[in-house]
Design a protein around this motif. Structure first.
Motif, mmCIF file in Angstrom:
data_model
loop_
_atom_site.group_PDB
_atom_site.id
_atom_site.type_symbol
_atom_site.label_atom_id
_atom_site.label_comp_id
_atom_site.label_asym_id
_atom_site.label_seq_id
_atom_site.Cartn_x
_atom_site.Cartn_y
_atom_site.Cartn_z
ATOM 1 N N LYS A 37 3.163 -3.457 1.189
ATOM 2 C CA LYS A 37 2.541 -2.453 2.048
ATOM 3 C C LYS A 37 1.753 -1.487 1.167
ATOM 4 C CE LYS A 37 3.666 0.985 5.631
ATOM 5 N NZ LYS A 37 4.779 1.640 6.368
ATOM 6 N N VAL A 38 0.445 -1.450 1.384
ATOM 7 C CA VAL A 38 -0.451 -0.569 0.621
ATOM 8 C C VAL A 38 -0.870 0.568 1.545
ATOM 9 C CG1 VAL A 38 -2.594 -0.410 -0.688
ATOM 10 C CG2 VAL A 38 -1.272 -2.553 -0.705
ATOM 11 N N SER A 39 -0.671 1.810 1.104
ATOM 12 C CA SER A 39 -0.885 2.950 2.006
ATOM 13 C C SER A 39 -1.702 4.047 1.347
ATOM 14 C CB SER A 39 0.467 3.541 2.439
ATOM 15 O OG SER A 39 1.318 2.560 2.981
ATOM 16 N N ASP A 40 -2.485 4.748 2.182
ATOM 17 C CA ASP A 40 -3.053 6.024 1.786
ATOM 18 C C ASP A 40 -2.393 7.086 2.662
ATOM 19 O OD1 ASP A 40 -4.258 5.761 4.253
ATOM 20 O OD2 ASP A 40 -6.323 5.802 3.511
ATOM 21 N N ALA A 41 -3.050 8.174 2.935
ATOM 22 C CA ALA A 41 -2.404 9.264 3.665
ATOM 23 C C ALA A 41 -2.098 8.910 5.116
ATOM 24 C CB ALA A 41 -3.285 10.511 3.608
ATOM 25 N N ASP A 42 -2.902 8.046 5.744
ATOM 26 C CA ASP A 42 -2.716 7.844 7.180
ATOM 27 C C ASP A 42 -2.836 6.396 7.661
ATOM 28 O OD1 ASP A 42 -5.423 7.596 6.740
ATOM 29 O OD2 ASP A 42 -5.987 9.387 7.865
ATOM 30 N N ASN A 43 -3.053 5.444 6.772
ATOM 31 C CA ASN A 43 -3.144 4.044 7.179
ATOM 32 C C ASN A 43 -2.445 3.147 6.176
ATOM 33 O OD1 ASN A 43 -4.553 3.901 9.682
ATOM 34 N ND2 ASN A 43 -6.459 4.445 8.627
ATOM 35 N N SER A 44 -2.126 1.939 6.635
ATOM 36 C CA SER A 44 -1.497 0.957 5.754
ATOM 37 C C SER A 44 -2.156 -0.403 5.939
ATOM 38 C CB SER A 44 0.003 0.828 6.061
ATOM 39 O OG SER A 44 0.685 2.040 5.801
ATOM 40 N N VAL A 45 -2.221 -1.140 4.839
ATOM 41 C CA VAL A 45 -2.612 -2.551 4.866
ATOM 42 C C VAL A 45 -1.436 -3.348 4.328
ATOM 43 C CG1 VAL A 45 -4.124 -4.333 3.901
ATOM 44 C CG2 VAL A 45 -5.085 -2.130 4.603
ATOM 45 N N GLY A 294 -4.838 3.847 -7.215
ATOM 46 C CA GLY A 294 -4.105 5.033 -6.797
ATOM 47 C C GLY A 294 -3.416 4.961 -5.451
ATOM 48 N N TYR A 295 -3.455 3.825 -4.799
ATOM 49 C CA TYR A 295 -2.777 3.694 -3.513
ATOM 50 C C TYR A 295 -1.282 3.481 -3.721
ATOM 51 C CZ TYR A 295 -7.489 3.062 -1.721
ATOM 52 O OH TYR A 295 -8.811 3.247 -1.416
ATOM 53 N N ARG A 296 -0.510 3.910 -2.759
ATOM 54 C CA ARG A 296 0.916 3.648 -2.803
ATOM 55 C C ARG A 296 1.156 2.183 -2.438
ATOM 56 N NH1 ARG A 296 5.924 6.659 0.422
ATOM 57 N NH2 ARG A 296 7.462 5.015 -0.026
ATOM 58 N N VAL A 297 1.937 1.494 -3.243
ATOM 59 C CA VAL A 297 2.222 0.081 -3.016
ATOM 60 C C VAL A 297 3.729 -0.125 -3.012
ATOM 61 C CG1 VAL A 297 1.925 -2.275 -3.858
ATOM 62 C CG2 VAL A 297 0.053 -0.626 -4.096
#
Length: 310
Positions: A37-45, A294-297
């Motif tokens: 799960k790859v996320s930024d502040a408000d969405n995920s891929v 820099g994305y959360r993974v």
């Protein structure tokens, strides 16, 4: 194992083959998902590593995949479902595989490979003389897919096709990261010496090729990342470096802006992306590339957590 890397890198989804498709019964737990799960502040891929040739007995899927599917507003695949369903793909592949008479098996195959190729073709029910008109990449992918199908694997049972059908039934949009033309150009653009070397590995292995495919399939079912990397990524990078660069690394890099655009959409636009497992592995894989930006993974794997706590 390089030729089997295609099974987890894509480029086999539309291959037209025929043959028996036995469906051995399994009592195993669902395959352990290669899911991040790859996320930024408000969405995920969600990034899901596919095996493009599976058995019916590889289903049902992990509950982790079910939850990611339910959470996603849309799905994305290597090829959009509507393009993949184009009945003209087979003709386009055949045309490309015969477009240069000087590059066909009949012209470029080394003498010492002719007998092993003929033997392997006959074992799979193919008349060897039918292969002379095609380029090595097409012969290799055709024979590998036919061999897999004779052992219960089939593109129509691949994870991509399964989730495309689910998306259609659920009314979720589904798009593609690239086109069929781009995938075919990747195959056709493999250096001739590497095409022949990959075909050589398959034909000289003979009946042992089935065991190698089973090994790769087992590693995917267990989500054994180190073994998957060893069997595919590392071997390809070492022995066919140009093919590896074009098949894997260049495509990964081309997809990164697409994934970043998905994450940049307004909140409430989560996506489940289903791509060949090879694309998610290693330092040059999509997971590592997005993490480096820099994305959360986060790895999503309930079965992995259970194994860790035992």
């Amino acid at each position: 194992m390089r030729r089997f890397a295609l099974a987890i890198a894509g480029l086999l989804l539309a291959l037209p083959v025929s043959g028996s498709t036995p469906t051995p019964v399994r009592t195993d737990a669902p395959p352990v998902p290669l899911l991040w799960k790859v996320s930024d502040a408000d969405n995920s891929v969600y990034l899901l590593g596919s095996f493009h040739l599976l058995r019916k007995s590889d289903y049902p899927l992990s509950a982790d995949i079910d939850r990611a599917f339910d959470d996603a507003e849309a799905l994305v695949f290597e090829i959009a479902p509507e393009e993949l369903d184009d009945p003209g793909i087979a003709a386009r592949m055949l045309q490309l595989a015969t477009s240069n008479p000087a590059s066909t098996i009949g012209q470029v195959l080394p003498t010492e490979l002719r007998e092993p190729l003929q033997r392997q073709a006959r074992r799979l029910g193919v008349a060897p003389e039918q292969l002379d008109q095609f380029e090595p990449w097409f012969v290799d992918t055709t024979l590998v897919t036919l061999m897999a199908q004779r052992n219960g694997f089939a593109p129509e049972d691949g994870l991509d096709r399964h989730l495309m059908a689910r998306a259609r039934a659920a009314g979720k949009s589904a798009s593609g990261l690239e086109t069929v033309a781009q995938q075919l150009a990747t195959l056709d653009g493999m250096p001739m010496d590497e095409q022949i070397d990959t075909l050589r590995e398959f034909v000289e292995e003979g009946e042992g090729a089935t065991a190698r495919l089973e090994e790769l399939h087992g590693a995917w079912r267990r989500a054994d990342v180190p073994l998957l990397e060893q069997l595919t990524r590392e071997d390809m990078a070492d022995r066919t470096p140009v093919t590896y660069q074009r098949l894997n690394v260049d495509r990964n890099r081309a997809w990164i802006p697409r994934f970043e655009a998905m994450l940049a959409k307004p909140a409430g636009n989560d996506v489940l992306a289903v791509v060949g497992a090879l694309h998610l592995l290693g330092d040059d894989g999509v997971v590592a590339m997005l993490k480096a930006r820099g994305y959360r993974v986060d790895r999503v794997c309930t079965a992995c957590d259970s194994r860790t706590t035992r």
